[in-house]
Each structure stands twice: as structure tokens, then as C-alpha cells.
Design a protein around this motif. Structure first.
Motif, mmCIF file in Angstrom:
data_model
loop_
_atom_site.group_PDB
_atom_site.id
_atom_site.type_symbol
_atom_site.label_atom_id
_atom_site.label_comp_id
_atom_site.label_asym_id
_atom_site.label_seq_id
_atom_site.Cartn_x
_atom_site.Cartn_y
_atom_site.Cartn_z
ATOM 1 N N THR A 156 32.750 56.137 38.357
ATOM 2 C CA THR A 156 33.603 55.817 37.370
ATOM 3 C C THR A 156 33.878 54.475 36.853
ATOM 4 N N VAL A 157 33.500 54.404 35.469
ATOM 5 C CA VAL A 157 33.742 53.253 34.746
ATOM 6 C C VAL A 157 34.805 52.754 33.838
ATOM 7 N N HIS A 158 35.185 51.775 34.123
ATOM 8 C CA HIS A 158 36.493 51.521 32.940
ATOM 9 C C HIS A 158 36.240 50.270 32.220
ATOM 10 N N PHE A 159 36.715 50.190 30.929
ATOM 11 C CA PHE A 159 36.577 49.043 30.027
ATOM 12 C C PHE A 159 38.119 48.768 29.579
ATOM 13 N N VAL A 160 38.341 47.507 29.795
ATOM 14 C CA VAL A 160 39.794 47.151 29.492
ATOM 15 C C VAL A 160 39.959 46.050 28.514
ATOM 16 N N GLN A 161 41.018 45.741 27.659
ATOM 17 C CA GLN A 161 41.410 44.675 26.985
ATOM 18 C C GLN A 161 42.587 44.055 27.322
ATOM 19 N N MET B 194 39.564 31.814 32.772
ATOM 20 C CA MET B 194 40.859 31.146 32.049
ATOM 21 C C MET B 194 41.091 29.552 32.761
ATOM 22 N N PRO B 195 41.698 28.717 31.967
ATOM 23 C CA PRO B 195 41.966 27.419 32.542
ATOM 24 C C PRO B 195 42.902 27.680 33.684
ATOM 25 N N PRO C 10 33.504 38.282 27.314
ATOM 26 C CA PRO C 10 34.198 37.393 26.288
ATOM 27 C C PRO C 10 34.157 38.260 25.061
ATOM 28 N N ASP C 11 34.769 37.706 23.982
ATOM 29 C CA ASP C 11 34.879 38.158 22.757
ATOM 30 C C ASP C 11 34.063 37.095 22.142
ATOM 31 N N TYR C 12 34.007 37.297 20.675
ATOM 32 C CA TYR C 12 33.052 36.730 20.028
ATOM 33 C C TYR C 12 33.216 35.240 19.966
ATOM 34 N N LYS C 13 34.346 34.805 20.346
ATOM 35 C CA LYS C 13 34.682 33.283 20.284
ATOM 36 C C LYS C 13 34.680 32.725 21.793
ATOM 37 N N GLY C 14 34.039 33.506 22.846
ATOM 38 C CA GLY C 14 33.892 33.374 24.223
ATOM 39 C C GLY C 14 35.093 33.387 24.938
ATOM 40 N N ARG C 15 36.318 34.008 24.359
ATOM 41 C CA ARG C 15 37.501 33.849 25.319
ATOM 42 C C ARG C 15 37.453 35.243 26.046
ATOM 43 N N PRO C 16 38.174 35.133 27.440
ATOM 44 C CA PRO C 16 38.224 36.378 28.219
ATOM 45 C C PRO C 16 39.030 37.327 27.766
#
Length: 252
Positions: free
Chosen positions: A101-106, A150-151, A209-215
Motif C-alpha cells: 500500500t502506498v500513501h501520499f500526504v500533504q 526543514m530548518p 517538495p512543492d514547486y518552490k522547493g518547500r517540503p
């Protein structure tokens, strides 16, 4: 654009819902204190929201909380998230190749929200997770994967703001130990959930990451411990890192 909501009652209705989402069940007096509104006003707002079934009241404690009606709206929202069109083929293929099973989260504050799930059809065991449900960052593979990108200051802030609970005997509740785990994730590129959230289940996860490189996103492979030995984890590590690269390339 106006700086003030032209319909004040709408503004206040949503303030009530946002506050209930933030605090959880509260009494009328507590809600009035949080919103800095008088009792009669808040009571009318709650009555309206209860009539529309967005808010419920516990008959024993008298406390007010959000209902599950909002989940229906969230599920409709999920159907319009563009990134799912990008990741769905990759994650479906990942589930088929691994048989798991594979999950994708935000990322959403101190938690991760399941926005996609590809259930394995190659075995009879089903994961209890559901799209729309949430999982704390500190005790999940997907959470640690995102926090590793993240920092350090942000990681510590999330830890301090989270309600740290020992959900299983394996849940990490010491920040020093948790920090060491985050360092390991940064070094390896993937995170593990070693029965920290649910006994009998191990997960391997990587951030996206999103399109801005943020996790902002992460995906994981989850399976019963009988199928997730250390040797199996090593095999899957190469696969999930490769899939992450594929997804990142598609998002460019």
C-alpha cells in the motif's frame, strides 16, 4: 480588494469554525473568550452552524465541536488538487511493483493529511488509513521525511507545539532522540516509521517538495512488519528514492 468582509455574519461564522478547528471541543464561555465576542452573539452563530450540521454539541459536557460534514467538502477539494494528476501514475506503479500500500500526504500544520492512497491488491491485509485522515508528524515516516527537509528551528517548533504521546512502545517522546532520527533521515534520504504510530506496521517514506522547493508532500510504503524486514527496507529504499526523482522531474 476590500480589507473587510462585506458580510460580517459570514466572517464570524467562519471565525467560529476556524477556532473550533484550532481548539477542539470547547464550552460556550471558552469560545466567547477566544473570539472576544459576547455570549448571545456566539450562541446565535453556533445555533446557525448546528442547524447547517457543521457544528455539534456534546449532550454530556455541553461542549461544541466541528462535525464530520466538513470532510465531505475536503474530499471534493482533494479531487481538484493538481499534484495528484502528476503523482498518481507513479504511485500506482510503485504499489503494483512492490505489492504494498502506498500513501501520499500533504503537510498541514503539525500533521500530515492523506490525500491519496493506492491499496495493494496483491495481499489480503488492508491498511486502516483513509484519504482525508490525519497523522502527527513526529510519529510518522511521512512526517519525519518532511521535517528532515526543514530548518532545525522549524523542526523544534513543530515538536514543541505537538501533543507528544507515546502511541506505542516504539513512539519516540524524547526530543534529543528524535533529533538524531531526523539527522539519520537527512543522511539516508528516507524516513522510517518503526511501529511508532501503529503496532505491527512499518513504513518507509520520502518527502516531495512543492514547486518552490518547500517540503510540502511525502509518500510512503506501508506494510505489516512480517513483510518489512530490514533487508526489505533496504530494497525499497532504492525504489522510493528513484520514484521521488521521477516525480520531481515531472513537477518541473
Amino acid at each position: 480588494m476590500e480589507n473587510k468582509n462585506p458580510i460580517q455574519v459570514a466572517d464570524r461564522l467562519f471565525l467560529v469554525m476556524e477556532q473550533l478547528a484550532e481548539t477542539g471541543p470547547v464550552t460556550l464561555a471558552e469560545l466567547c473568550s477566544h473570539l472576544d465576542l459576547n455570549k448571545s452573539t456566539v450562541h446565535r452563530l453556533l445555533s446557525s452552524l448546528m442547524y447547517m450540521e457543521y457544528v455539534k454539541q456534546d449532550s454530556e459536557t455541553g461542549k461544541y465541536s466541528l462535525s464530520f460534514k466538513l470532510l465531505g467538502l475536503s474530499n471534493k477539494l482533494l479531487s481538484h488538487i493538481d499534484i495528484l494528476d502528476t503523482v498518481r501514475p507513479c504511485l500506482k506503479k510503485l504499489s503494483e511493483e512492490t505489492g504494498e500500500t502506498v500513501h501520499f500526504v500533504q503537510l498541514d500544520g503539525l500533521e500530515a493529511v492523506y490525500i491519496y492512497k493506492e491499496e495493494s491488491h496483491q495481499n489480503s491485509i488492508r491498511m486502516v488509513s483513509k484519504v482525508g485522515s490525519r497523522i502527527p508528524l513526529y510519529c510518522s515516516g511521512v512526517g519525519k521525511a518532511m521535517m528532515a527537509d526543514m530548518p532545525a528551528s522549524q523542526v523544534q517548533a513543530i515538536w514543541e507545539d505537538s501533543s507528544i504521546e507515546k502511541l506505542t512502545p516504539h513512539t519516540i517522546v524524547d526530543y534529543t532522540q528524535f533529533s538524531e532520527k531526523i539527522k539519520e533521515v537527512r543522511a539516508k534520504g528516507y524516513a522510517l516509521d518503526d511501529e511508532e504510530n501503529e503496532l505491527g506496521v512499518r513504513c518507509i517514506a520520502v518527502s516531495v517538495p512543492d514547486y518552490k522547493g518547500r517540503p510540502k508532500y511525502a509518500f510512503s510504503i506501508s506494510a505489516p512488519i512480517a513483510r518489512m524486514s530490514d533487508e526489505r527496507i533496504e530494497e525499497l529504499a532504492h525504489i522510493v528514492l528513484q520514484v521521488k526523482e521521477e516525480i520531481c522531474q515531472c513537477m518541473k
